[in-house]
Design a protein around this motif. Structure first.
Motif, PDB file in Angstrom:
ATOM      1  N   ALA A  52      29.844  35.204  39.063  1.00 19.16           N
ATOM      2  CA  ALA A  52      30.893  34.326  38.535  1.00 19.16           C
ATOM      3  C   ALA A  52      31.319  34.915  37.205  1.00 19.16           C
ATOM      4  O   ALA A  52      30.535  34.946  36.251  1.00 19.16           O
ATOM      5  CB  ALA A  52      30.376  32.898  38.357  1.00 19.16           C
ATOM      6  N   THR A  53      32.543  35.388  37.112  1.00 18.83           N
ATOM      7  CA  THR A  53      32.969  36.160  35.952  1.00 18.83           C
ATOM      8  C   THR A  53      34.413  35.891  35.573  1.00 18.83           C
ATOM      9  O   THR A  53      35.233  35.549  36.433  1.00 18.83           O
ATOM     10  CB  THR A  53      32.795  37.671  36.230  1.00 18.83           C
ATOM     11  OG1 THR A  53      33.297  38.434  35.131  1.00 18.83           O
ATOM     12  CG2 THR A  53      33.549  38.096  37.478  1.00 18.83           C
ATOM     13  N   GLY A  54      34.713  36.056  34.299  1.00 16.01           N
ATOM     14  CA  GLY A  54      36.088  35.979  33.823  1.00 16.01           C
ATOM     15  C   GLY A  54      36.892  37.217  34.165  1.00 16.01           C
ATOM     16  O   GLY A  54      38.096  37.259  33.924  1.00 16.01           O
TER      17      GLY A  54
ATOM     18  N   LYS B 256      36.172  29.743  32.709  1.00 14.85           N
ATOM     19  CA  LYS B 256      34.958  29.077  32.262  1.00 14.85           C
ATOM     20  C   LYS B 256      35.277  28.339  30.961  1.00 14.85           C
ATOM     21  O   LYS B 256      36.095  28.799  30.183  1.00 14.85           O
ATOM     22  CB  LYS B 256      33.844  30.097  31.986  1.00 14.85           C
ATOM     23  CG  LYS B 256      33.436  30.947  33.165  1.00 14.85           C
ATOM     24  CD  LYS B 256      32.447  32.024  32.730  1.00 14.85           C
ATOM     25  CE  LYS B 256      32.091  32.962  33.870  1.00 14.85           C
ATOM     26  NZ  LYS B 256      31.159  34.022  33.458  1.00 14.85           N
ATOM     27  N   PRO B 257      34.687  27.158  30.722  1.00 21.61           N
ATOM     28  CA  PRO B 257      33.544  26.558  31.414  1.00 21.61           C
ATOM     29  C   PRO B 257      33.889  25.622  32.566  1.00 21.61           C
ATOM     30  O   PRO B 257      33.036  24.845  32.986  1.00 21.61           O
ATOM     31  CB  PRO B 257      32.860  25.792  30.283  1.00 21.61           C
ATOM     32  CG  PRO B 257      33.980  25.335  29.420  1.00 21.61           C
ATOM     33  CD  PRO B 257      34.991  26.458  29.445  1.00 21.61           C
ATOM     34  N   HIS B 258      35.112  25.638  33.077  1.00 19.88           N
ATOM     35  CA  HIS B 258      35.430  24.827  34.255  1.00 19.88           C
ATOM     36  C   HIS B 258      34.445  25.199  35.376  1.00 19.88           C
ATOM     37  O   HIS B 258      34.188  26.381  35.611  1.00 19.88           O
ATOM     38  CB  HIS B 258      36.866  25.085  34.697  1.00 19.88           C
ATOM     39  CG  HIS B 258      37.374  24.106  35.693  1.00 19.88           C
ATOM     40  ND1 HIS B 258      36.962  24.092  37.003  1.00 19.88           N
ATOM     41  CD2 HIS B 258      38.268  23.083  35.574  1.00 19.88           C
ATOM     42  CE1 HIS B 258      37.574  23.117  37.654  1.00 19.88           C
ATOM     43  NE2 HIS B 258      38.366  22.485  36.806  1.00 19.88           N
ATOM     44  N   PRO B 259      33.895  24.232  36.093  1.00 22.67           N
ATOM     45  CA  PRO B 259      32.836  24.516  37.081  1.00 22.67           C
ATOM     46  C   PRO B 259      33.319  25.036  38.422  1.00 22.67           C
ATOM     47  O   PRO B 259      32.511  25.239  39.339  1.00 22.67           O
ATOM     48  CB  PRO B 259      32.154  23.150  37.258  1.00 22.67           C
ATOM     49  CG  PRO B 259      33.242  22.156  36.986  1.00 22.67           C
ATOM     50  CD  PRO B 259      34.076  22.780  35.881  1.00 22.67           C
TER      51      PRO B 259
ATOM     52  N   PHE C  55      25.918  41.087  46.530  1.00 24.19           N
ATOM     53  CA  PHE C  55      26.356  39.736  46.181  1.00 24.19           C
ATOM     54  C   PHE C  55      27.141  39.138  47.338  1.00 24.19           C
ATOM     55  O   PHE C  55      28.162  39.683  47.753  1.00 24.19           O
ATOM     56  CB  PHE C  55      27.209  39.777  44.911  1.00 24.19           C
ATOM     57  CG  PHE C  55      26.518  40.452  43.752  1.00 24.19           C
ATOM     58  CD1 PHE C  55      25.570  39.767  42.998  1.00 24.19           C
ATOM     59  CD2 PHE C  55      26.792  41.775  43.436  1.00 24.19           C
ATOM     60  CE1 PHE C  55      24.925  40.387  41.946  1.00 24.19           C
ATOM     61  CE2 PHE C  55      26.153  42.403  42.382  1.00 24.19           C
ATOM     62  CZ  PHE C  55      25.201  41.708  41.639  1.00 24.19           C
ATOM     63  N   VAL C  56      26.667  38.003  47.841  1.00 25.92           N
ATOM     64  CA  VAL C  56      27.299  37.397  49.013  1.00 25.92           C
ATOM     65  C   VAL C  56      28.500  36.538  48.637  1.00 25.92           C
ATOM     66  O   VAL C  56      29.324  36.202  49.486  1.00 25.92           O
ATOM     67  CB  VAL C  56      26.296  36.552  49.818  1.00 25.92           C
ATOM     68  CG1 VAL C  56      25.145  37.420  50.304  1.00 25.92           C
ATOM     69  CG2 VAL C  56      25.763  35.377  49.001  1.00 25.92           C
ATOM     70  N   THR C  57      28.622  36.172  47.376  1.00 22.17           N
ATOM     71  CA  THR C  57      29.766  35.410  46.902  1.00 22.17           C
ATOM     72  C   THR C  57      30.174  35.939  45.533  1.00 22.17           C
ATOM     73  O   THR C  57      29.318  36.154  44.666  1.00 22.17           O
ATOM     74  CB  THR C  57      29.463  33.888  46.837  1.00 22.17           C
ATOM     75  OG1 THR C  57      30.603  33.197  46.317  1.00 22.17           O
ATOM     76  CG2 THR C  57      28.254  33.584  45.975  1.00 22.17           C
ATOM     77  N   ILE C  58      31.461  36.198  45.358  1.00 20.17           N
ATOM     78  CA  ILE C  58      31.984  36.718  44.087  1.00 20.17           C
ATOM     79  C   ILE C  58      33.160  35.853  43.668  1.00 20.17           C
ATOM     80  O   ILE C  58      34.174  35.773  44.366  1.00 20.17           O
ATOM     81  CB  ILE C  58      32.433  38.185  44.218  1.00 20.17           C
ATOM     82  CG1 ILE C  58      31.238  39.078  44.599  1.00 20.17           C
ATOM     83  CG2 ILE C  58      33.057  38.665  42.913  1.00 20.17           C
ATOM     84  CD1 ILE C  58      31.616  40.525  44.857  1.00 20.17           C
ATOM     85  N   GLN C  59      33.008  35.194  42.530  1.00 26.13           N
ATOM     86  CA  GLN C  59      34.036  34.307  42.009  1.00 26.13           C
ATOM     87  C   GLN C  59      34.614  34.906  40.731  1.00 26.13           C
ATOM     88  O   GLN C  59      33.864  35.302  39.844  1.00 26.13           O
ATOM     89  CB  GLN C  59      33.448  32.921  41.725  1.00 26.13           C
ATOM     90  CG  GLN C  59      32.733  32.303  42.909  1.00 26.13           C
ATOM     91  CD  GLN C  59      33.628  32.151  44.127  1.00 26.13           C
ATOM     92  OE1 GLN C  59      34.824  31.859  43.993  1.00 26.13           O
ATOM     93  NE2 GLN C  59      33.064  32.358  45.315  1.00 26.13           N
ATOM     94  N   THR C  60      35.930  34.972  40.650  1.00 22.33           N
ATOM     95  CA  THR C  60      36.594  35.634  39.526  1.00 22.33           C
ATOM     96  C   THR C  60      37.736  34.790  38.972  1.00 22.33           C
ATOM     97  O   THR C  60      38.086  33.739  39.516  1.00 22.33           O
ATOM     98  CB  THR C  60      37.163  36.999  39.956  1.00 22.33           C
ATOM     99  OG1 THR C  60      38.318  36.772  40.783  1.00 22.33           O
ATOM    100  CG2 THR C  60      36.134  37.826  40.727  1.00 22.33           C
ATOM    101  N   ALA C  61      38.334  35.316  37.913  1.00 26.86           N
ATOM    102  CA  ALA C  61      39.482  34.654  37.291  1.00 26.86           C
ATOM    103  C   ALA C  61      40.715  34.683  38.182  1.00 26.86           C
ATOM    104  O   ALA C  61      41.690  33.987  37.902  1.00 26.86           O
ATOM    105  CB  ALA C  61      39.787  35.321  35.955  1.00 26.86           C
ATOM    106  N   ASP C  62      40.694  35.473  39.259  1.00 34.12           N
ATOM    107  CA  ASP C  62      41.841  35.526  40.155  1.00 34.12           C
ATOM    108  C   ASP C  62      42.070  34.209  40.881  1.00 34.12           C
ATOM    109  O   ASP C  62      43.202  33.870  41.230  1.00 34.12           O
ATOM    110  CB  ASP C  62      41.653  36.632  41.205  1.00 34.12           C
ATOM    111  CG  ASP C  62      41.641  38.014  40.597  1.00 34.12           C
ATOM    112  OD1 ASP C  62      42.259  38.200  39.532  1.00 34.12           O
ATOM    113  OD2 ASP C  62      41.016  38.924  41.183  1.00 34.12           O
ATOM    114  N   THR C  63      40.988  33.483  41.139  1.00 34.27           N
ATOM    115  CA  THR C  63      41.100  32.297  41.993  1.00 34.27           C
ATOM    116  C   THR C  63      40.563  31.023  41.355  1.00 34.27           C
ATOM    117  O   THR C  63      40.659  29.956  41.965  1.00 34.27           O
ATOM    118  CB  THR C  63      40.347  32.527  43.322  1.00 34.27           C
ATOM    119  OG1 THR C  63      39.003  32.931  43.045  1.00 34.27           O
ATOM    120  CG2 THR C  63      41.027  33.616  44.151  1.00 34.27           C
ATOM    121  N   SER C  64      39.991  31.105  40.172  1.00 38.72           N
ATOM    122  CA  SER C  64      39.398  29.930  39.539  1.00 38.72           C
ATOM    123  C   SER C  64      39.890  29.759  38.106  1.00 38.72           C
ATOM    124  O   SER C  64      40.241  30.740  37.448  1.00 38.72           O
ATOM    125  CB  SER C  64      37.862  30.044  39.519  1.00 38.72           C
ATOM    126  OG  SER C  64      37.321  29.906  40.805  1.00 38.72           O
TER     127      SER C  64
END
Length: 226
Positions: free
Chosen positions: A110-112, A143-146, A131-140
């Motif tokens: 989970a990264t900016g 931070k700190p939004h959960p 890493f089976v799940t990668i969360q980035t600033a492209d779709t979320s």
């Protein structure tokens, strides 16, 4: 299953020099003075536009898009030239490989950063398929939004009480706690002990050699084999 989520900048890789260069490019592009090093690095972990907005304030909010564009353009160019190489922190690779080898642990990010930056890190350090799940600033949201933690848990099917975020900023800690997950802060990144505590860290570690005992204590499973 347990889900262990890593931040990237300041947690897995030491990116301070390349981040500072990109920030300098952004400030120069709009003719604003670069803040001091400590102030500049305090925004690491935030998404790019939010980071610049935090640094320039309302008075120069209109300049943020141009600053972010200049930063991105510089990054892409320098990576193409092989110049933006962020080294792994001592023990980072071993920790990832050790946890990846456990049958009851899934790993995530989970990264900016943008996904492009994560892929560059994986290419540089041979960390594909870890890493089976990668969360980035492209779709979320930043931070700190959960949202990143919620997405990671939804993709893996792991419940909050079996999910843990490892990061170097209070943003990481607050994000995890807002999602109902656990949080381990690391001291070798961009926020100090007080900021990690304020963000809600369950534990704060001084080096990757302290990670396994922290995971064992917080998640209450047998310490992973070393």
């Amino acid at each position: 299953m347990y889900l262990i989520i890593f931040d990237v900048d300041g947690t897995l890789v030491d990116s301070q020099n390349t981040i500072l260069h990109g920030l300098q490019v952004g400030f120069e592009a709009v003719g604003l003075p670069m803040p001091d090093r400590k102030t500049a690095l305090s925004i690491v972990g935030r998404s790019l536009e939010e980071a610049f907005a935090d640094l320039v304030g309302e008075a120069h909010a209109d300049k943020v898009p141009a600053m972010a564009d200049a930063y991105r353009t510089s990054k892409i160019s320098r990576r193409g030239l092989g110049l933006d190489i962020d080294p792994l922190y001592p023990g980072a690779r071993e920790a990832v490989e050790r946890l990846h080898g456990q049958d009851d642990i899934l790993l995530g990010i989970a990264t900016g950063k943008a996904m492009r930056g994560v892929r560059h890190m994986q290419d540089t350090h041979g960390m594909h398929d870890r890493f089976v799940t990668i969360q980035t600033a492209d779709t979320s949201p930043s931070k700190p939004h959960p949202d990143m933690i919620f997405r990671a848990m939804a993709e893996t099917g792991v419940e909050p009480h079996r999910t843990l975020m490892i990061g170097d900023t209070g943003f990481d800690m607050a994000m995890a706690r807002a999602a109902g997950a656990h949080a381990v802060g690391v001291t070798w990144g961009y926020h100090d002990h007080a900021q990690l505590t304020e963000g809600g860290a369950n534990r704060i570690i001084q080096g990757f050699e302290d990670l396994d005992p922290a995971l064992s204590e917080i998640l209450q499973f047998s310490e992973v084999s070393i």
